[in-house]
Design a protein around this motif. Structure first.
Motif, PDB file in Angstrom:
ATOM      1  N   TYR A 116       0.819  -1.225   0.000  1.00  0.00           N
ATOM      2  CA  TYR A 116       0.000   0.000   0.000  1.00  0.00           C
ATOM      3  C   TYR A 116       0.846   1.266   0.000  1.00  0.00           C
ATOM      4  CZ  TYR A 116      -4.219  -2.767   0.964  1.00  0.00           C
ATOM      5  OH  TYR A 116      -5.268  -3.654   0.887  1.00  0.00           O
ATOM      6  N   LEU A 121      -2.091   6.866  -2.459  1.00  0.00           N
ATOM      7  CA  LEU A 121      -3.537   7.042  -2.366  1.00  0.00           C
ATOM      8  C   LEU A 121      -4.206   6.670  -3.678  1.00  0.00           C
ATOM      9  CD1 LEU A 121      -3.954  10.436  -0.470  1.00  0.00           C
ATOM     10  CD2 LEU A 121      -4.510   8.149   0.370  1.00  0.00           C
TER      11      LEU A 121
ATOM     12  N   PHE B 159     -11.359   4.941  -0.620  1.00  0.00           N
ATOM     13  CA  PHE B 159     -10.278   4.898   0.369  1.00  0.00           C
ATOM     14  C   PHE B 159     -10.238   3.567   1.125  1.00  0.00           C
ATOM     15  CE2 PHE B 159     -10.985   9.475  -0.158  1.00  0.00           C
ATOM     16  CZ  PHE B 159      -9.698   9.861  -0.485  1.00  0.00           C
ATOM     17  N   GLU B 162      -6.804   2.367   2.315  1.00  0.00           N
ATOM     18  CA  GLU B 162      -6.239   3.171   3.404  1.00  0.00           C
ATOM     19  C   GLU B 162      -6.996   2.933   4.712  1.00  0.00           C
ATOM     20  OE1 GLU B 162      -6.791   4.345   0.338  1.00  0.00           O
ATOM     21  OE2 GLU B 162      -4.713   4.644  -0.266  1.00  0.00           O
ATOM     22  N   THR B 166      -5.220   1.389   7.994  1.00  0.00           N
ATOM     23  CA  THR B 166      -5.207   2.202   9.205  1.00  0.00           C
ATOM     24  C   THR B 166      -5.922   1.493  10.349  1.00  0.00           C
ATOM     25  OG1 THR B 166      -5.257   4.154   7.807  1.00  0.00           O
ATOM     26  CG2 THR B 166      -5.686   4.489  10.124  1.00  0.00           C
ATOM     27  N   ALA B 173       0.960   1.582   8.854  1.00  0.00           N
ATOM     28  CA  ALA B 173       0.363   2.430   7.819  1.00  0.00           C
ATOM     29  C   ALA B 173       1.063   3.781   7.791  1.00  0.00           C
ATOM     30  CB  ALA B 173      -1.132   2.600   8.073  1.00  0.00           C
ATOM     31  N   LEU B 178       1.121   6.530   4.665  1.00  0.00           N
ATOM     32  CA  LEU B 178      -0.309   6.811   4.490  1.00  0.00           C
ATOM     33  C   LEU B 178      -0.742   7.876   5.502  1.00  0.00           C
ATOM     34  CD1 LEU B 178      -1.886   3.277   3.964  1.00  0.00           C
ATOM     35  CD2 LEU B 178      -1.072   4.882   2.274  1.00  0.00           C
ATOM     36  N   MET B 183      -7.183   9.603   8.027  1.00  0.00           N
ATOM     37  CA  MET B 183      -8.066   8.445   7.884  1.00  0.00           C
ATOM     38  C   MET B 183      -8.858   8.189   9.160  1.00  0.00           C
ATOM     39  SD  MET B 183      -8.126   7.240   4.944  1.00  0.00           S
ATOM     40  CE  MET B 183      -7.407   8.255   3.671  1.00  0.00           C
TER      41      MET B 183
END
Lengths: 266, 298
Positions: A116, A121, B159, B162, B166, B173, B178, B183
């Motif tokens: 990730y 994003l 999202f 993410e 998170t 994360a 990120l 978040m």
């Protein structure tokens, strides 16, 4: 700081490249200092241990290197670059106590999370990401159990999933926080084999641990940390009663058998 | 023949009236959004904050009612301010999270009661937000639920990666670069919006059940976050339909009937679940594994 130099080149060749350079690092929380002028260089392709008792600043040092904690003073360079520009060089495995094992995710899902950071994003994982995840699972021999919920795995398997996630980050430097905790001897041995494979692939590992026997058995270098670097060098050279007592501030028992140092404490 | 036509009548009668159809649409939308956000609530143990935001929104509902503004806007402002306040106070004052929740939501709820206590009349209308009045959902309510609900679902889809990372492992994360704080605030904001669109349909007191119960039932059946969302949404929708039938034919309060139906689904699943149910013979595996990883000798 007592730097012990054994004069032995070990497995490393001359003219190594520093992977991690930490110089005069001061850091703390709410006025309490956790690190007091730490200076440390870890060379590329090295399996290095960061040993010290609880509260010695091991996790803080890892967090500073990761950019998760802002130091009061001092600097960190990764292959010569500042940490905010070098984030992608790093892979990180947090302490298992911090991982939510009841979370509804499969081993595959967890390893995919290693991708990730690179995706950034909005981008979704693609074919290459799935390939990297699968390769990482293969490397830790967890492909068979990739669809298992993480809570259903054994402690050793859970650890291997976390390492696979770190590998899926495609890092050049792996920072691992207490990877041996709670594993039986066989699982610890597996993990050491895996670290050797990763090192053989040219990666650098910095492992925070208070398991001295694992470090003594297989690591290239060790740094003894107790807010300051007490000693740095090859484990068999620096794991002396004097240095370890200064690090752990408790009485340690050292046993030397056939060139290997075995350590027990408390 | 007549049995079949009786059954057909039993099933189709309720939908002859427009307000029943509107109720159904509202409940279906609300239960889908609630199950999706509820999956995070259940997985992260945030049920208390869900309940707190629902109660806190009453302060905004009451203020909007007195000032003549939009009740939904008032509820949203109160819920979002409370959630920001909870994070801010717990960080600044070094209080435990649940302590900050306990202080602030009761404060906001009490403010609502204070405002209402100065009012004469109209109280019944206001209390439809406390206990829910799905049969009173109008066309404009439906549009609002659809618009905000769709926004919440789209944001979760965009999202998802993410939010998942998170929720699962904030430290890593953050180490991966990120925006973890954004978040975490965002998740609270989405939960607040979900509660706001649920107020008219299920009410402040019962909304936490719509957040928690279908997702908790799903968690007994499936083991991946996105599947919990999908199965939870299914359970929520079925509970809504069954609850509305009960409400129509037995003449009982709709929101309570929907919530109780969902509760029965949970209890039945809990008893029969092969994984973690009472009847299934396997021990709860998560517990045993956790014991293994922390309890084994060094």
């Amino acid at each position: 700081m007592a730097r012990v130099d054994t004069g032995q080149p070990g497995t490393k060749e001359e003219g190594f490249r520093p992977a991690i350079e930490v110089s005069d690092l001061w850091a703390g929380y709410d006025g309490r200092t956790a690190l007091e002028g730490v200076t440390l260089t870890i060379e590329e392709g090295c399996l290095a241990g960061l040993v010290g008792p609880n509260g010695s600043g091991k996790s803080t040092l890892l967090r500073v290197i990761l950019g998760l904690h802002r130091p009061q003073r001092g600097k960190v360079r990764l292959f010569g670059q500042k940490i905010d520009r070098a984030r992608r060089l790093l892979g990180y495995m947090p302490q298992v106590e911090l991982v939510d094992w009841g979370f509804p995710a499969s081993a595959f899902d967890v390893v995919m999370m290693g991708r990730y950071g690179r995706l950034g994003l909005l981008r979704r994982p693609g074919r290459r990401d799935r390939e990297v995840v699968w390769r990482s699972l293969e490397q830790v021999r967890m492909t068979d159990l990739s669809q298992r919920q993480i809570g259903e795995l054994s402690a050793g398997q859970q650890r291997r999933v976390l390492i696979a996630r770190t590998l899926a980050q495609e890092p050049r430097i792996l920072l691992l926080d207490e990877p041996f905790t709670g594993l039986d001897a066989a699982a610890q041995h597996d993990l050491l084999d895996l670290f050797n494979e990763v090192r053989a692939a040219g990666k650098t590992l910095l492992v925070a641990t208070h398991d001295l026997s694992c470090v003594a058995a297989a690591f290239d270098h060790a740094a003894c940390l107790n807010r300051k670097i007490i000693a740095f060098g090859e484990p068999h050279a620096i794991f002396t009663e004097e240095i370890l007592n200064a690090t752990f501030q408790t009485h340690l028992l050292l046993v030397n058998v056939e060139g290997k140092t075995y350590v027990s404490y408390q | 023949m007549s049995a079949i036509s009786d059954l057909t009548a039993y099933l189709t009668d309720p939908w002859a009236s427009e307000f029943m159809v509107r109720s159904l649409l509202a409940l279906v939308m609300v239960s889908i959004v609630c199950a999706v956000m509820g999956s995070f609530v259940v997985v992260k143990g945030m049920a208390f904050i869900g309940d707190a935001l629902a109660h806190a929104s009453f302060g905004g509902v009451a203020a909007a009612f007195v000032l003549g503004g939009s009740i939904y806007l008032g509820a949203a402002i109160a819920a979002i301010l409370t959630s920001l306040g909870i994070v801010f106070v717990s960080r600044r004052a070094g209080l435990r999270f649940d302590t900050a929740i306990g202080v602030l939501f009761v404060g906001a709820f009490a403010l609502g009661i204070l405002i209402v206590s100065r009012q004469e009349g109209y109280i019944v209308d206001l209390f439809s937000f406390v206990f829910g009045n799905v049969l009173g959902v109008g066309q404009d309510d439906l549009l609002l639920i659809a618009a905000i609900g769709a926004t919440v679902l789209v944001l979760v889809a965009v999202f998802y990666k993410e939010l998942l990372f998170t929720a699962y492992d904030p430290a890593m994360a953050a180490a991966s670069g990120l925006p973890v704080a954004a978040m975490q605030y965002g998740l609270l904001g989405l939960i607040a919006l979900t509660i706001v669109i649920s107020l008219k349909a299920v009410g402040i007191v019962l909304v936490v059940a719509m957040l928690v119960t279908p997702a908790a039932t799903a968690q007994l059946l499936v083991r991946r976050l996105h599947l919990i969302m999908v199965v939870g949404a299914g359970i929520g929708v079925v509970s809504s339909v069954v609850g509305l039938y009960l409400s129509y034919h037995a003449d009982v309060a709709a929101s309570a009937a929907v919530v109780l139906t969902a509760t029965v689904f949970f209890l039945v699943t809990f008893l029969l679940s092969p994984r973690r149910g009472v009847i299934g013979l396997r021990r709860p595996s998560i517990l045993t594994k956790a014991e293994e990883s922390y309890g084994s000798p060094r």
